[in-house]
Design an enzyme around this catalytic site. Structure first.
Site: not given
Ligand code: AMP
Ligand code: TRP
Length: 317
Positions: A190, A187, A106
């Site tokens: 967000k 994945k 990043k």
């Molecule tokens: P993030 O949205 O990447 O900041 O992640 C926040 C939390 O949500 C973390 O614990 C991630 O592992 C989980 N998470 C984010 N995207 C996914 C996804 N597509 N599937 C499962 N868990 C997710």
């Protein structure tokens, strides 16, 4: 068993966040601290107004999903996080931070990368060690940061005395990795620009229906077209996993159209009570604020003595 995890308010929460992070949190609420990592959201270019709006939205969503028996807090309201981060910067080596994959991907090599993006894993270690957390439920992308936290705790304890608990990462249950509907090789995230492939927790039913209807499937439409096969049929497999995770059943489904209808119903059914609870809370912002204020009070009580013990062990008077 103390459990701790934080969510970064860098975007709108998705179905992936719900299935991979929020639902596992709802299942372990005894002795649990769950926070919003607003300081972490300052490590990349950001809009102050958007950060405030996202933070308020996530706070209400945490309550709407049922996190009412845990200690909830906003990281920036508990000053010990930033303070311990400094003490841990005096424990971490630049060699270690240079090896962090997320920083390499990043920020490294860009002159305008914020210094805080480089030190981010140390702040995350402070988040965890301040509460003497034993379990940290996070997604696989955070594994390296939890490993660093363990290394820092062990090094600090060996150098200055036994102040910190060495935490363990708790991996989410199998199937908790929700992939994008428009590209099942990435994945559902967000911060992705991929709007059509991402179901947001506050998407109304017709938006969910449209996104699922446009989901990528695969070109074969034979009798066994609807089957679990991550390598050959990643789109269909993702839909089947979402269906199962949302409490639906694949029994009797043989066509993509029927699969998409079932997924839509299951997702809408899961989101509906959450959206109703969110709407009620949005009308009662004072309630959300008071829950977080109480959580923050508790966090200051818990973290103060740990910060003091760390400083004292290092020789601060
Ligand atoms: P993030 O949205 O990447 O900041 O992640 C926040 C939390 O949500 C973390 O614990 C991630 O592992 C989980 N998470 C984010 N995207 C996914 C996804 N597509 N599937 C499962 N868990 C997710
Ligand atoms: N870095 C985590 C993420 O991007 C969020 C986070 C910050 C966190 N501090 C934490 C997670 C402490 C667990 C424990 O998802």
């Amino acid at each position: 068993m103390t459990t701790l995890s934080l969510i970064q308010p860098t975007g709108r929460l998705t179905l992936g966040n719900l299935l991979g992070a929020l639902r596992p949190m709802v299942e372990r609420q005894a002795d649990a601290f769950y926070g919003i990592a607003d300081l972490h959201a300052l490590t990349v270019r950001h809009s102050p107004a958007a950060l405030r709006a996202r933070t308020e939205e996530i706070a209400a969503l945490m309550l709407a999903v049922g996190l009412d028996r845990s200690t909830l807090f906003l990281q920036s309201r508990v000053p010990a996080h930033a303070q311990l981060a400094y003490l841990l910067e005096c424990t971490a080596y630049t060699g270690e931070l240079n090896r962090m994959i997320q920083f390499k991907e990043k920020g490294r090599g860009n002159d305008a990368t914020r210094t805080s993006l480089y030190t981010y894993p140390v702040l995350m270690a402070a988040d965890i060690l301040l509460y003497r957390a034993e379990q940290v439920p996070v997604g696989d992308d955070q594994r390296q940061h939890v490993e660093l936290t363990r290394d820092l705790a062990l090094r600090f304890n060996a150098t200055y005395g036994p102040v910190f608990t060495v935490p363990e990462m708790v991996a989410p249950a199998a199937g908790a990795r929700v992939m994008s509907l428009s590209d099942p090789s990435v994945k559902m995230g967000k911060s992705n620009a991929d709007e059509t492939g991402t179901v947001y927790l506050l998407d109304p039913p017709d938006v969910v229906r449209r996104k699922v209807a446009r989901a990528v499937t695969d070109s074969d439409v034979g009798a066994d077209a609807v089957r679990h096969d991550r390598a050959a049929k990643p789109g269909v497999t993702n839909l089947l996993e979402i269906l199962a995770a949302c409490g639906g059943s694949p029994a009797g489904i043989t066509t993509y159209g029927a699969l998409k209808a079932a997924v839509t119903d299951a997702v809408v059914g899961l989101l509906d009570p959450l959206q109703k609870a969110y709407a009620d809370l949005a009308d009662d912002a004072a309630h959300v604020r008071s829950v977080f204020a109480a959580g923050e009070h508790r966090c200051r009580e818990v973290t103060g003595p740990v910060l003091a013990a760390a400083g004292s062990a290092m020789g601060l008077a």
